[in-house]
Design a protein around this motif. Structure first.
Motif, short mmCIF file in Angstrom:
data_model
loop_
_atom_site.label_atom_id
_atom_site.label_comp_id
_atom_site.label_asym_id
_atom_site.label_seq_id
_atom_site.Cartn_x
_atom_site.Cartn_y
_atom_site.Cartn_z
N SER A 83 30.12 111.71 64.67
CA SER A 83 29.00 111.01 64.04
C SER A 83 29.43 109.65 63.51
O SER A 83 28.71 108.66 63.65
N ALA A 96 28.11 106.11 64.84
CA ALA A 96 27.48 105.18 63.89
C ALA A 96 28.19 103.83 63.87
O ALA A 96 27.61 102.84 63.41
N ARG A 149 28.53 101.88 66.11
CA ARG A 149 27.82 100.90 66.94
C ARG A 149 27.06 99.90 66.09
O ARG A 149 26.79 98.78 66.53
N TRP A 150 26.72 100.27 64.84
CA TRP A 150 26.00 99.37 63.96
C TRP A 150 26.88 98.21 63.49
O TRP A 150 26.36 97.24 62.92
N LEU A 167 25.76 94.90 64.76
CA LEU A 167 24.56 94.25 64.24
C LEU A 167 24.84 92.84 63.72
O LEU A 167 24.08 91.90 64.05
N TYR A 182 21.33 94.74 72.25
CA TYR A 182 20.94 95.61 71.14
C TYR A 182 20.28 96.88 71.66
O TYR A 182 20.57 97.98 71.19
N GLU A 183 19.38 96.73 72.64
CA GLU A 183 18.69 97.89 73.22
C GLU A 183 19.67 98.82 73.92
O GLU A 183 19.52 100.05 73.87
N VAL A 194 23.15 99.45 70.80
CA VAL A 194 22.98 99.73 69.37
C VAL A 194 21.85 100.73 69.14
O VAL A 194 22.08 101.87 68.75
N SER A 195 20.60 100.33 69.38
CA SER A 195 19.47 101.19 69.07
C SER A 195 18.25 100.76 69.87
O SER A 195 18.14 99.60 70.27
N ARG A 196 17.35 101.70 70.10
CA ARG A 196 16.11 101.40 70.81
C ARG A 196 15.22 100.51 69.96
O ARG A 196 15.12 100.70 68.75
N LEU A 197 14.57 99.56 70.61
CA LEU A 197 13.66 98.67 69.91
C LEU A 197 12.24 99.23 69.83
O LEU A 197 11.44 98.77 69.02
#
Length: 213
Positions: A32, A36, A38-39, A42, A125-126, A129-132
């Motif tokens: 985990s 995490a 990956r942030w 940002l 980012y998509e 990192v995370s889905r938009l």
């Protein structure tokens, strides 16, 4: 009945034959934490957004200098000539076609680099990192619906080729301000970019074909 009991025994023995199963469950906080991490990317994407703002400011300043030079502002004209690296034996008193073309190409260059930044920011980012969550948004980029690491890599390579082409065209238009070996190396580097993009696209195609089979 004996067969059923033997199957049940085999199943139960199969469950107990992996002593690392409980140990891997104990490591769940570590995966985990790794996921995490990956942030941490940002701030990098926020920095690229700031760089995008710098390019927008640079574009507006150059455009304003061009408009001022059209109306005869000598300071704006000299600023344009300095920025594009144009050299002339005769001091310029007004805009000529070559200067206008070089300035416009410089503005196009800024736009293409800005497009490259958007592609890296949104696509990266998509992907990493995370889905938009833009599936139902009317302004969702067409390429974002099927973007992945391979597609993003190919699109970035093609964008770099476009930027290199603009730089090379600017150099050819203003060839008198460059040494021959500079033009030669710019051409060689551009060809290397082309070959690299072809190699990336071919590798992606071969990889996709291998996955399909």
């Amino acid at each position: 009945m004996s067969r059923i009991h033997s199957d049940e025994a085999g199943t139960s023995s199969g469950k107990t034959s992996h002593p690392g199963y409980q140990a891997s469950a104990a490591l769940r906080p570590l995966p985990s934490l790794i996921f995490a991490s990956r942030w941490l990317q940002l701030p990098l994407y926020l920095g690229l957004i700031a760089a995008q703002g710098v390019y927008v400011w640079h574009f507006l300043v150059e455009l304003w200098h061009l408009v001022e030079a059209v109306f005869g502002n000598q300071e704006a004209l000299q600023a344009l000539v300095t920025n594009i690296g144009y050299k002339s034996d005769v001091p310029l008193q007004h805009l000529n076609e070559t200067v206008i073309m070089l300035v416009v190409l410089a503005l196009i260059d800024v736009v293409m680099i800005s497009n490259l930044l958007i592609m890296v920011i949104v696509g990266g980012y998509e992907t990493f990192v995370s889905r938009l969550g833009l599936e139902s948004h009317p302004d969702q980029p067409e390429w974002l619906s099927h973007v992945n690491a391979s597609v993003l890599k190919v699109k970035l390579a093609l964008s770099i080729i476009g930027i290199s082409s603009i730089h090379l065209l600017k150099s050819f238009i203003n060839a008198g301000s460059y040494e021959v070996h500079v033009l030669m190396w710019q051409t060689i580097i551009h060809v290397v970019f082309l070959l690299s993009a072809l190699a990336i696209a071919l590798t992606d195609k071969l990889t996709s074909s291998a996955h399909q089979h």
